[in-house]
Write an enzyme that holds these catalytic residues in place. Structure first.
Site, PDB file in Angstrom:
ATOM      1  N   ASP A  49       0.843  -1.198   0.000  1.00 58.66           N
ATOM      2  CA  ASP A  49       0.000   0.000   0.000  1.00 58.66           C
ATOM      3  C   ASP A  49       0.881   1.253   0.000  1.00 58.66           C
ATOM      4  O   ASP A  49       1.578   1.527   0.977  1.00 58.66           O
ATOM      5  CB  ASP A  49      -0.896  -0.023   1.245  1.00 58.66           C
ATOM      6  CG  ASP A  49      -2.051   0.959   1.161  1.00 58.66           C
ATOM      7  OD1 ASP A  49      -2.104   1.746   0.198  1.00 58.66           O
ATOM      8  OD2 ASP A  49      -2.914   0.927   2.060  1.00 58.66           O
ATOM      9  N   ASP A  50       0.882   1.992  -1.113  1.00 58.82           N
ATOM     10  CA  ASP A  50       1.673   3.233  -1.248  1.00 58.82           C
ATOM     11  C   ASP A  50       3.176   2.974  -1.398  1.00 58.82           C
ATOM     12  O   ASP A  50       3.986   3.819  -1.009  1.00 58.82           O
ATOM     13  CB  ASP A  50       1.486   4.162  -0.040  1.00 58.82           C
ATOM     14  CG  ASP A  50       0.144   4.879  -0.030  1.00 58.82           C
ATOM     15  OD1 ASP A  50      -0.664   4.644  -0.945  1.00 58.82           O
ATOM     16  OD2 ASP A  50      -0.092   5.675   0.902  1.00 58.82           O
ATOM     17  N   CYS A  87      -5.368   4.862  -3.939  1.00 59.73           N
ATOM     18  CA  CYS A  87      -5.628   3.483  -3.494  1.00 59.73           C
ATOM     19  C   CYS A  87      -6.851   2.838  -4.131  1.00 59.73           C
ATOM     20  O   CYS A  87      -6.752   1.810  -4.802  1.00 59.73           O
ATOM     21  CB  CYS A  87      -5.769   3.442  -1.973  1.00 59.73           C
ATOM     22  SG  CYS A  87      -4.303   4.000  -1.072  1.00 59.73           S
ATOM     23  N   ASP A 322      -0.181  -0.636  -4.989  1.00 62.81           N
ATOM     24  CA  ASP A 322      -1.343   0.007  -5.604  1.00 62.81           C
ATOM     25  C   ASP A 322      -1.034   1.382  -6.186  1.00 62.81           C
ATOM     26  O   ASP A 322      -1.744   1.857  -7.074  1.00 62.81           O
ATOM     27  CB  ASP A 322      -2.518   0.081  -4.623  1.00 62.81           C
ATOM     28  CG  ASP A 322      -2.183   0.832  -3.335  1.00 62.81           C
ATOM     29  OD1 ASP A 322      -1.032   1.262  -3.157  1.00 62.81           O
ATOM     30  OD2 ASP A 322      -3.096   0.975  -2.482  1.00 62.81           O
ATOM     31  N   ASN A 323      -0.020   2.048  -5.689  1.00 65.15           N
ATOM     32  CA  ASN A 323       0.400   3.345  -6.257  1.00 65.15           C
ATOM     33  C   ASN A 323       1.746   3.715  -5.666  1.00 65.15           C
ATOM     34  O   ASN A 323       2.232   3.061  -4.738  1.00 65.15           O
ATOM     35  CB  ASN A 323      -0.623   4.460  -5.975  1.00 65.15           C
ATOM     36  CG  ASN A 323      -1.069   4.563  -4.542  1.00 65.15           C
ATOM     37  OD1 ASN A 323      -2.193   4.190  -4.210  1.00 65.15           O
ATOM     38  ND2 ASN A 323      -0.207   5.069  -3.672  1.00 65.15           N
TER      39      ASN A 323
END
Length: 548
Positions: A49-50, A87, A322-323
């Site tokens: 995540d991130d 997200c 996700d990013n």
């Protein structure tokens, strides 16, 4: 005692589901027979995540287990991009294999279609896990963060279990490390702040290992583990709280410089940043690295368990995010949401059957390609779906032809803002959001843009248009300017601008196969100037109407 009770609950649930499946007759028996006759590989997807790749986010784990056990044992893709640098829209693209304009998730709120009832009715039945479950061969498992608004009582609460999942251990709402609730197959399981029982990354590792130990051995499996790290609040496990004491955010050429030729939202950032701001983001950068050490432990536990069980050689293991993220680039303190490489580029490492070790590929991958690729691994074709992405399995196994692969992808983002002015920053007026104490804001209503990201032999280019009053354009030659310091929109050849504008409009209205057509720098590209009169604003307004 509390931890043992939780683990036994997990084991009992897996056993119960396994025995219920095995007791079925008819169709299931035929499925098992077919699975034996046509053994299919297992698939593990680890989603962080991130986690950026452009500003060194992989640094804390790239030299340890994750690199050694996945990257070095397989292939690392160096040009992997997200369909949207936020997200929920990005995760929706992973699950559906679609661009945001086709799955209609535009931000992290229910109103933006994040895990809304509309998403549940129209898109969840079309995800690749739902496709796998429907065909009955694969057993499916999910653990971790799903979508930011999952568990919202206005959209079914934690009782809602999306189609596609036989075993469901999903985090309620957004990433946390302690004091959270899991949906265990639709039943709430609350966790506190005891490290040995509740630290989420470790809990996910333990649940995953329990699944591997107790699943059916007669069917292949798909397992998705979605970690909270390195998302805020960046809470490290106790044993890692003091690691990396001297690490700072990278001082790349775009760090703490003014984005003078960029969209107004970037230009409003104060340069140079205050010492307190720099100190804050350096500290956040260290904390992000520390949380990733537990992810690295999770990777090792899962891979080693597969190895001990004799299943590793027949399992694809995929690691991605996700990013991306930024910490100080163009004097923006920290966040995602922007069109630049640090926010849209993510890591992608894969190991598995017929993938030779120590490979690196510059192939242009988008995260909506994950669904088609996983279905391809499982023995299904993307043509059986409505997905926009492509399978990169042939490339990994040496059977693909890179000359026939697409040369561009679309990146979309719809900005968010507040209807009222921030009392601490009245001069900015309404329409902004994600503002820091020094009145530097990371988002706004008109931070709405679409980009064509091109990676081809003849060009490494990014072309972006904003949906604002200026119709502001940003263009970057990433070969000559990898840190995106100079916007060349006013100096690049006019014909290139027109072709890129045409290509952007085409991609923004594409669906399925039409999203995989030749780009501007493909020899098969055909430019029809008559389409230049199409209204880009009209298309965007039409897209917004679909959300109402």
């Amino acid at each position: 005692m509390k931890q043992k009770r939780r683990h036994s609950m997990i084991r009992n649930f897996v056993h119960k589901t396994k025995h219920a499946s095995c007791s079925s007759k008819g169709a299931f028996s035929l499925t098992v027979f077919n699975a034996k006759m046509n053994p299919r590989p297992n698939i593990v997807l680890i989603l962080t995540d991130d986690l950026d790749v452009s500003i060194g986010g992989m640094g804390s784990i790239f030299s340890k287990n994750t690199k050694k056990l996945i990257g070095d044992a397989g292939i690392t893709f160096t040009n992997t991009f997200v369909a949207s640098p936020l997200c929920c829209p990005s995760r929706a693209s992973i699950l559906t294999g679609k661009y945001p304009h086709n799955h209609h998730v535009v931000n992290n709120t229910l109103e933006g279609n994040c895990s809304s009832t509309a998403w549940q009715k129209t898109q969840e039945p079309e995800t690749f896990p739902a496709f796998l479950q429907k065909h009955g061969i694969y057993q499916t498992f999910f653990a971790g963060k799903y979508l930011n608004e999952y568990g919202n009582k206005k959209a079914g609460g934690v009782e809602h279990v999306p189609p596609g999942w036989d075993h469901w251990f999903a985090l309620e709402r957004n990433s946390k490390y302690y004091n959270y609730t899991l949906s265990v197959n639709g039943r709430a399981q609350r966790h506190g702040q005891n490290y040995s029982e509740d630290y989420l990354t470790d809990v996910l590792a333990n649940i995953s290992i329990d699944f591997l130990e107790n699943k059916s051995n007669r069917r292949p499996f798909f397992m998705m583990v979605s970690t909270p790290a390195p998302h805020s609040p960046w809470t490290a496990a106790p044993q890692y709280e003091s690691n990396f004491p001297n690490i700072k955010a990278p001082r790349d050429p775009n760090f703490n410089v003014h984005g003078k030729d960029k969209h107004w939202l970037i230009r409003q950032a104060k340069t140079p940043m205050t010492n307190s701001s720099v100190e804050f983001l350096d500290n956040a950068y260290r904390k992000r690295w520390r949380t990733l050490l537990s992810v690295d432990d999770l990777v090792e536990k899962v891979v080693r368990k597969l190895e001990v069980r004799g299943e590793l050689s027949n399992t694809y293991v995929i690691f991605t995010s996700d990013n991306g993220y930024h910490t100080g680039q163009f004097s923006l303190p920290m966040d995602k949401r922007q069109l630049y490489e640090f926010d849209i580029r993510v890591p992608l490492l894969v190991r598995g059957p017929n993938i030779k070790p120590n490979q690196t590929s510059p192939l242009l991958i988008a995260n909506m390609d994950l669904g088609p690729t996983i279905l391809d691994i499982a023995g299904y074709s993307v043509n059986e779906t409505q997905m926009d992405g492509m399978s990169f399995l042939p490339t990994m196994t040496g059977k693909g032809n890179s000359s026939t692969w697409r040369s561009d992808v679309l990146v979309e983002y719809e900005g968010e803002g507040s209807n009222i002015s921030d009392p601490a920053c009245p001069l900015l007026g309404p329409g902004v959001s994600e503002c820091f104490p020094d009145c530097v804001c990371e988002d706004s209503y008109n931070n709405t843009y679409a980009c064509v990201r091109t990676v081809a032999q003849a060009a490494n280019l990014q072309y972006c248009e904003f949906d604002d009053n200026e119709v502001f354009v940003e263009v970057y030659n990433l070969t000559a300017d990898p840190f995106q310091l100079s916007n060349i929109a006013k100096s690049i050849d006019q014909e290139v601008l027109e072709k890129m504008n045409h290509r952007l409009m085409m991609l923004q209205s594409c669906s399925g196969q039409s999203c995989r057509t030749p780009g501007v720098y493909d020899s098969q590209f055909r430019f029809d100037p008559r389409l230049m009169f199409s209204s880009l604003v009209s298309h965007r307004n039409k897209r917004r109407q679909t959300l109402k």
